[in-house]
Design an enzyme around this catalytic site. Structure first.
Site, PDB file in Angstrom:
ATOM      1  N   CYS A  72     -88.628  67.090  33.810  1.00 30.91           N
ATOM      2  CA  CYS A  72     -89.563  67.177  32.688  1.00 30.91           C
ATOM      3  C   CYS A  72     -90.053  68.620  32.546  1.00 30.91           C
ATOM      4  CB  CYS A  72     -90.767  66.269  32.926  1.00 30.91           C
ATOM      5  SG  CYS A  72     -90.383  64.528  33.096  1.00 30.91           S
ATOM      6  N   THR A  90     -78.921  64.756  34.578  1.00 27.68           N
ATOM      7  CA  THR A  90     -77.917  65.161  33.591  1.00 27.68           C
ATOM      8  C   THR A  90     -77.726  66.677  33.512  1.00 27.68           C
ATOM      9  OG1 THR A  90     -79.604  65.108  31.865  1.00 27.68           O
ATOM     10  CG2 THR A  90     -78.268  63.132  32.153  1.00 27.68           C
TER      11      THR A  90
END
Length: 302
Positions: free
Chosen positions: A130, A193
């Site tokens: 994040c 990812t």
């Protein structure tokens, strides 16, 4: 012969090493319509924040030749809804529950972790990909000092074992792993990812509104296996390996490279039975080679 598939992650015993990757399996046991989720070692929820997040503008997903790009933006209804609506549905299954936690500041993470302290869950996975708003949008997981600091802070509030999910978008994954270990992480999961991009040549614009997205699926597996191997030889923490796993053979690469457990992600979208079939495939491998205990295979390739 009895085959032992159970593994231990920081004191939490899983009946087998297979779990689901966050963001690919919902948060309320939706895949239970296809099979008994008790067949899995654990279910990992979609990312949950202390407050609701709307996510990114659409389009947010694009297919690639061997996977997909996503820029969902961790859309979620917030922790209150998860605890009241989703968690009771997951508790119906005889499997471990791991809550993936996201946030935009250290305070966000700590607030969510503290509020999960008394929840009936087994572990917490901290998504450090994040963006750190106060650091100008740089992900916590891209700076060793930031990763170590947030790990230390989260551990102050956590009553459950903490898994730090590592980003592959770094120069040296072992440096990040050591930082998480120094901060007190109980387990590491990797890889998240890989940042990618796709352009629609007919419309002459980006395929997803965010321009870039996280690439997952079979294309990332060789990178993921390499990083798991490197981290397994750099730290003493148990590792959850993920990235392009579609079946038992894929999972065995990660286990032989040093992963104690594995997560199945993108494959769930194409095949809702992928995680269960992966667990079955691991057992089949053990039977084929007459390996009594899965622990004999963890990190067997040096």
């Amino acid at each position: 012969m009895e085959y032992k598939t159970s593994v231990n992650l920081a004191g939490v015993e899983l009946k087998n090493p297979v779990m689901t990757a966050s963001g690919t399996f919902g948060s309320a046991g939706e895949y239970g319509e296809f099979y008994d989720l008790g067949d899995l070692g654990a279910v990992v929820t979609k990312g949950v924040a202390n407050v609701p997040w709307p996510g990114n503008p659409t389009p947010r997903i694009a297919e690639t030749r061997s996977g997909m790009l996503n820029a969902i933006g961790l859309q979620n209804p917030g922790l209150d809804v998860f605890l009241q609506r989703d968690l009771p549905k997951l508790k119906k299954y005889d499997t471990k529950i791991i809550v993936n936690v996201c946030g935009k500041t250290t305070e966000d993470y700590c607030d969510a972790v503290e509020r999960l302290s008394d929840a009936d869950v087994d572990m917490l996975e901290i998504n450090v990909s994040c963006p750190n708003v106060k650091e100008g949008g740089i992900a916590f997981g891209q700076k060793p000092e930031a990763l170590e600091a947030i790990t230390k802070e989260v551990k102050k509030y956590a009553k459950k074992p903490v898994i730090m999910k590592l980003s592959p978008n770094v120069t040296d994954i072992t440096e990040m792993a050591r930082a998480a270990e120094a901060g007190g992480a109980d387990v590491l999961s990797l890889i998240n990812t890989i940042t990618g991009m796709k352009i629609d040549i007919n419309r002459r614009t980006f395929a997803i509104a965010n321009k870039t997205g996280g690439m997952s699926g079979p294309a990332v597996k060789p990178v993921a296996v390499r990083m798991v191997y490197q981290v397994a030889n750099a730290v003493k923490l148990p590792i959850i390996g993920m990235g392009g796993i579609t079946n038992g053979d894929d999972a065995m690469e990660f286990i032989l490279a040093g992963a104690t457990a594995v997560s199945v992600g993108t494959a769930n979208f194409a095949n809702p039975y992928a995680a269960k079939e992966t667990a079955d495939g691991i057992l089949a491998y053990m039977k084929k080679y007459q390996v009594e205990d899965i622990k004999e295979l963890i990190g067997a390739v040096r």
